[in-house]
Design an enzyme around this catalytic site. Structure first.
Site, PDB file in Angstrom:
ATOM      1  N   GLU A 102     -65.652 -11.124 -36.963  1.00  0.00           N
ATOM      2  CA  GLU A 102     -66.899 -11.993 -37.000  1.00  0.00           C
ATOM      3  C   GLU A 102     -66.366 -13.040 -35.948  1.00  0.00           C
ATOM      4  OE1 GLU A 102     -69.440 -12.302 -37.118  1.00  0.00           O
ATOM      5  OE2 GLU A 102     -70.397 -13.233 -39.203  1.00  0.00           O
ATOM      6  N   ASP A 103     -67.494 -12.939 -35.144  1.00  0.00           N
ATOM      7  CA  ASP A 103     -67.777 -13.823 -33.581  1.00  0.00           C
ATOM      8  C   ASP A 103     -67.226 -14.780 -34.718  1.00  0.00           C
ATOM      9  OD1 ASP A 103     -70.164 -13.777 -35.521  1.00  0.00           O
ATOM     10  OD2 ASP A 103     -71.359 -14.065 -33.385  1.00  0.00           O
ATOM     11  N   ASP A 106     -69.532 -20.053 -39.412  1.00  0.00           N
ATOM     12  CA  ASP A 106     -70.527 -21.834 -39.248  1.00  0.00           C
ATOM     13  C   ASP A 106     -70.139 -22.001 -40.843  1.00  0.00           C
ATOM     14  OD1 ASP A 106     -71.935 -23.655 -38.730  1.00  0.00           O
ATOM     15  OD2 ASP A 106     -73.753 -22.546 -38.361  1.00  0.00           O
ATOM     16  N   GLY A 108     -71.252 -20.092 -43.710  1.00  0.00           N
ATOM     17  CA  GLY A 108     -70.006 -19.212 -44.506  1.00  0.00           C
ATOM     18  C   GLY A 108     -71.410 -18.578 -44.982  1.00  0.00           C
ATOM     19  N   LEU A 111     -71.130 -14.354 -44.844  1.00  0.00           N
ATOM     20  CA  LEU A 111     -70.281 -13.588 -44.909  1.00  0.00           C
ATOM     21  C   LEU A 111     -69.977 -13.787 -46.682  1.00  0.00           C
ATOM     22  CD1 LEU A 111     -67.030 -13.699 -42.867  1.00  0.00           C
ATOM     23  CD2 LEU A 111     -69.054 -12.386 -43.607  1.00  0.00           C
ATOM     24  N   LYS A 134     -66.276 -22.995 -37.593  1.00  0.00           N
ATOM     25  CA  LYS A 134     -66.532 -24.178 -37.760  1.00  0.00           C
ATOM     26  C   LYS A 134     -66.119 -25.276 -39.442  1.00  0.00           C
ATOM     27  CE  LYS A 134     -70.279 -24.095 -34.375  1.00  0.00           C
ATOM     28  NZ  LYS A 134     -71.578 -24.300 -34.275  1.00  0.00           N
ATOM     29  N   ARG A 168     -74.781 -13.973 -24.263  1.00  0.00           N
ATOM     30  CA  ARG A 168     -73.502 -13.054 -24.762  1.00  0.00           C
ATOM     31  C   ARG A 168     -72.863 -12.887 -23.500  1.00  0.00           C
ATOM     32  NH1 ARG A 168     -75.321 -11.891 -30.066  1.00  0.00           N
ATOM     33  NH2 ARG A 168     -77.306 -12.285 -30.907  1.00  0.00           N
TER      34      ARG A 168
HETATM   35  P1  IMP Z   1     -73.108 -18.408 -41.233  1.00  0.00           P
HETATM   36  O1  IMP Z   1     -73.501 -17.991 -41.658  1.00  0.00           O
HETATM   37  O2  IMP Z   1     -73.486 -20.180 -40.842  1.00  0.00           O
HETATM   38  O3  IMP Z   1     -71.738 -19.191 -40.936  1.00  0.00           O
HETATM   39  O4  IMP Z   1     -73.583 -17.984 -39.431  1.00  0.00           O
HETATM   40  C1  IMP Z   1     -73.274 -16.674 -39.023  1.00  0.00           C
HETATM   41  C2  IMP Z   1     -74.284 -16.415 -38.218  1.00  0.00           C
HETATM   42  O5  IMP Z   1     -74.615 -17.469 -36.924  1.00  0.00           O
HETATM   43  C3  IMP Z   1     -72.597 -16.014 -36.454  1.00  0.00           C
HETATM   44  O6  IMP Z   1     -72.002 -14.952 -37.072  1.00  0.00           O
HETATM   45  C4  IMP Z   1     -73.618 -16.842 -35.755  1.00  0.00           C
HETATM   46  O7  IMP Z   1     -73.602 -15.295 -34.991  1.00  0.00           O
HETATM   47  C5  IMP Z   1     -74.090 -17.715 -36.009  1.00  0.00           C
HETATM   48  N1  IMP Z   1     -73.900 -18.620 -35.628  1.00  0.00           N
HETATM   49  C6  IMP Z   1     -73.781 -20.121 -36.303  1.00  0.00           C
HETATM   50  N2  IMP Z   1     -72.860 -20.807 -35.187  1.00  0.00           N
HETATM   51  C7  IMP Z   1     -73.194 -20.399 -34.157  1.00  0.00           C
HETATM   52  C8  IMP Z   1     -73.017 -20.808 -32.785  1.00  0.00           C
HETATM   53  O8  IMP Z   1     -72.260 -22.065 -32.403  1.00  0.00           O
HETATM   54  N3  IMP Z   1     -73.211 -20.148 -31.558  1.00  0.00           N
HETATM   55  C9  IMP Z   1     -73.839 -19.111 -31.897  1.00  0.00           C
HETATM   56  N4  IMP Z   1     -74.221 -17.660 -33.081  1.00  0.00           N
HETATM   57  C10 IMP Z   1     -73.725 -19.124 -34.227  1.00  0.00           C
HETATM   58 MG    MG Z   2     -72.649 -13.105 -36.290  1.00  0.00          MG
END
Ligand code: IMP
Ligand code: MG
Length: 177
Positions: A102-103, A106, A108, A111, A134, A168
């Site tokens: 994963e990049d 945030d 979560g 995933l 984060k 990107r």
């Molecule tokens: P999550 O499901 O909240 O963990 O977010 C996952 C996805 O949101 C990541 O794989 C990113 O594609 C996008 N994302 C979350 N935070 C950022 C950020 O600070 N910059 C750019 N993309 C983000």
């Molecule tokens: Mg992503």
């Protein structure tokens, strides 16, 4: 001086390309050690992880496979909120050692919603490698096995990560000002 504007927001350099390169190498070395003698399958989550996945993979010396999938979250027909759909996981992961790439993790949520679908296919093992995490924003329990950088809850772009499609291609990781 390391300041850029993307759409309506200003960003400043937060992690240099050199620091990223060094950290990605360290993660690859840890994986090389942990998976010695195994043939793990890396599943990289598009779009954001393409750059991390490419650089990480380049530093692997073990036998390894790589595939990419896209997770789309959208509003369901019912008002029950978001649904996560898997697109393109064609590999049979039964009995395999799987590493998710994963990049950024945030909240979560992405995933957390996806892992049960993978576990249902009974891989031999399942680990997560994320370039960024984060911790303050993470609201869904997840075990992250390889973390590049733990960062504050501020929006970042670059090295694969975008702000509304842009950013990107930046070599460094930038943080919103
Ligand atoms: P999550 O499901 O909240 O963990 O977010 C996952 C996805 O949101 C990541 O794989 C990113 O594609 C996008 N994302 C979350 N935070 C950022 C950020 O600070 N910059 C750019 N993309 C983000
Ligand atoms: Mg992503």
């Amino acid at each position: 001086m390391g300041l850029i504007k993307v759409h309506d927001k200003e960003f400043e350099i937060y992690i240099t390309s050199k620091a990223i390169e060094q950290r990605v190498k360290e993660i690859a070395e840890a994986i090389n050690k942990d998976y010695l003698g195994k043939k793990p399958l890396f599943i990289a989550i598009l779009n954001g992880s393409f750059m991390f996945a490419a650089d990480l993979f380049r530093h692997l010396t073990i036998e390894a496979e790589l595939c990419f999938i896209k997770l789309a979250s959208y509003k369901g027909m019912k008002s029950s909120g978001k649904v996560v759909t898997t697109i393109g996981l064609e590999e049979d992961i039964f009995g395999k050692d799987v590493v998710i790439v994963e990049d950024i993790v945030d909240t979560g949520k992405t995933l957390h919603g996806f892992l049960p679908k993978l576990l249902h296919q009974q891989p031999n093992s399942l680990k997560i490698a994320t370039l960024l995490h984060k911790p303050e924003a993470t609201a869904y329990p997840l075990q992250l096995d390889y973390i590049g950088f733990a960062i504050p809850d501020k929006f970042v772009i670059g090295y694969g990560l975008d702000y509304d499609g842009q950013g990107r291609n930046l070599k460094e990781i930038y943080q919103v000002k």
